[in-house]
Design a protein around this motif. Structure first.
Motif, short mmCIF file in Angstrom:
data_model
loop_
_atom_site.label_atom_id
_atom_site.label_comp_id
_atom_site.label_asym_id
_atom_site.label_seq_id
_atom_site.Cartn_x
_atom_site.Cartn_y
_atom_site.Cartn_z
N UNK A 268 0.82 -1.21 0.00
CA UNK A 268 0.00 0.00 0.00
C UNK A 268 0.84 1.25 0.00
N UNK A 269 1.95 1.26 0.73
CA UNK A 269 2.84 2.43 0.75
C UNK A 269 3.45 2.64 -0.63
N UNK A 270 3.78 1.52 -1.30
CA UNK A 270 4.32 1.65 -2.66
C UNK A 270 3.30 2.29 -3.59
N UNK A 271 2.03 1.93 -3.48
CA UNK A 271 0.98 2.55 -4.30
C UNK A 271 0.86 4.03 -3.96
N UNK A 272 0.91 4.35 -2.65
CA UNK A 272 0.78 5.74 -2.23
C UNK A 272 1.91 6.60 -2.79
#
Length: 361
Positions: free
Chosen positions: A323-327
């Motif tokens: 999720x952090x990578x997507x953010x």
């Protein structure tokens, strides 16, 4: 005035910005936790139970070391058999009762007084019959010649002293009923007050041995009537002074049963159970089996709860990295809750298919 307005507007802007960030991230964190929970439900983590069990007679292919201390309990059948065996080793306990000697002496004196009173009051011609009746009232059956013998005061006095000496000499040593010794083999324990003494059962006097030993004390060795009467009085009036105490014997057996260790082996942490290339015996097999059971039991209860939380947290951490990578790299995709929900649905579908495939395999 303008400064106060400016400050108030800044505070409002910060609060509004915090609310916007919470509204942005909260649903996505909730979606992450749901995915972590679904992942754990489809692929639950199992406890790491690496405990080989080699069969008896086989050759161990690796060293087996106890990672923790544990006990190897005995089976219920083995424990019961061991307790019964040690209980059978208990020597039977007998009590010396001096009151039995006093009772025998008292019965003897009472008998002689009754015979004397009856013979003296009956007269010379009927004294034998009166002596027989008086003795019979005290539980001793006399023949006419024995009644006549006891009716004479001098003979009666000599008989009283002889039986009294026999009781004093042998009953004080201890005499037991032959039936009480039927099941006793080897040694037995005789208690005299607080003192205990181990004696051979064959060395304890019984009525038969008492009669044989007391023959030397008979008052009239030349009279067969006196000899028969003497032995009759001994056997009729004697009271065993050594009697079994089954309650004390059973208490001692219970104490020994409780002293039996319920564990066959006590394995220390780091102890080698079996080495590589060594032949597995019954003891090694029992230890490995007990260690495996101990490891299995450790996955239940509080440890199992912590393991579940750890598995879910691990899944959430992996998903959070994604999720952090997507953010960071796709902020537009991160802001679209519909896109994230679609991605979560596809991810869940893949997990379900994988779980079904794993079950089939």
């Amino acid at each position: 005035m303008d400064a106060r307005v400016s400050h108030s507007g800044a505070v409002t802007t910060i609060a509004q910005h915090a609310e916007d960030r919470f509204a942005l991230h909260a649903p996505r964190v909730a979606l992450l936790l749901v995915l972590a929970l679904v992942t754990y439900m489809l692929f639950p983590t199992s406890a790491a139970v690496d405990s080989p069990i080699f069969e008896v007679g086989s050759v161990a292919t690796q060293n087996v070391i106890a990672p923790f201390a544990f006990d190897v309990p005995k089976t219920d059948a083995d424990l019961a058999a061991e307790r019964d065996q040690i209980a059978r080793s208990v020597k039977p306990i007998f009590m010396y009762t001096p009151a039995a000697l006093d009772s025998s002496q008292a019965q003897l004196a009472l008998l002689m007084r009754s015979v004397a009173a009856a013979a003296d009051s009956a007269g010379r011609r009927n004294e034998a019959t009166a002596a027989m009746r008086a003795a019979d009232a005290r539980g001793v059956a006399l023949t006419p010649v024995e009644g006549a013998y006891l009716a004479r005061s001098d003979r009666r006095r000599a008989m009283l002293e002889a039986v009294h000496r026999a009781f004093a000499r042998y009953l004080s040593q201890g005499i037991a009923a032959a039936s009480a010794l039927d099941d006793v083999q080897g040694e037995m324990i005789v208690r005299r007050g607080d003192e205990e003494r181990n004696v051979l059962a064959d060395s304890v006097l019984t009525l038969g041995s008492l009669l044989r030993r007391a023959e030397s004390l008979q008052p009239d060795a030349n009279s067969s009537v006196a000899n028969g009467l003497y032995l009759k009085l001994l056997s009729s009036l004697v009271r065993p002074t050594v009697v079994p105490d089954p309650a004390a014997t059973e208490r001692r057996r219970d104490d020994l049963r409780k002293s039996v260790d319920v564990n066959r082996y006590m394995v220390r942490a780091g102890e080698k159970i079996v080495g590589e290339h060594e032949v597995v015996g019954k003891a090694e097999f029992d230890k490995m089996h007990a260690m495996h059971d101990a490891m299995q039991s450790s996955v239940s209860g509080e440890r199992a709860f912590r393991r579940v939380l750890g598995g879910i947290a691990y899944n959430a951490l992996v998903l959070a990295i994604f999720g952090i990578a997507i953010l960071v790299f796709r902020p537009g995709l991160y802001r679209s809750m519909r896109a994230l929900a679609l991605f979560a649905a596809v991810f869940t579908l893949v997990l379900v298919v994988a779980a079904i495939g794993a079950q089939w395999q």
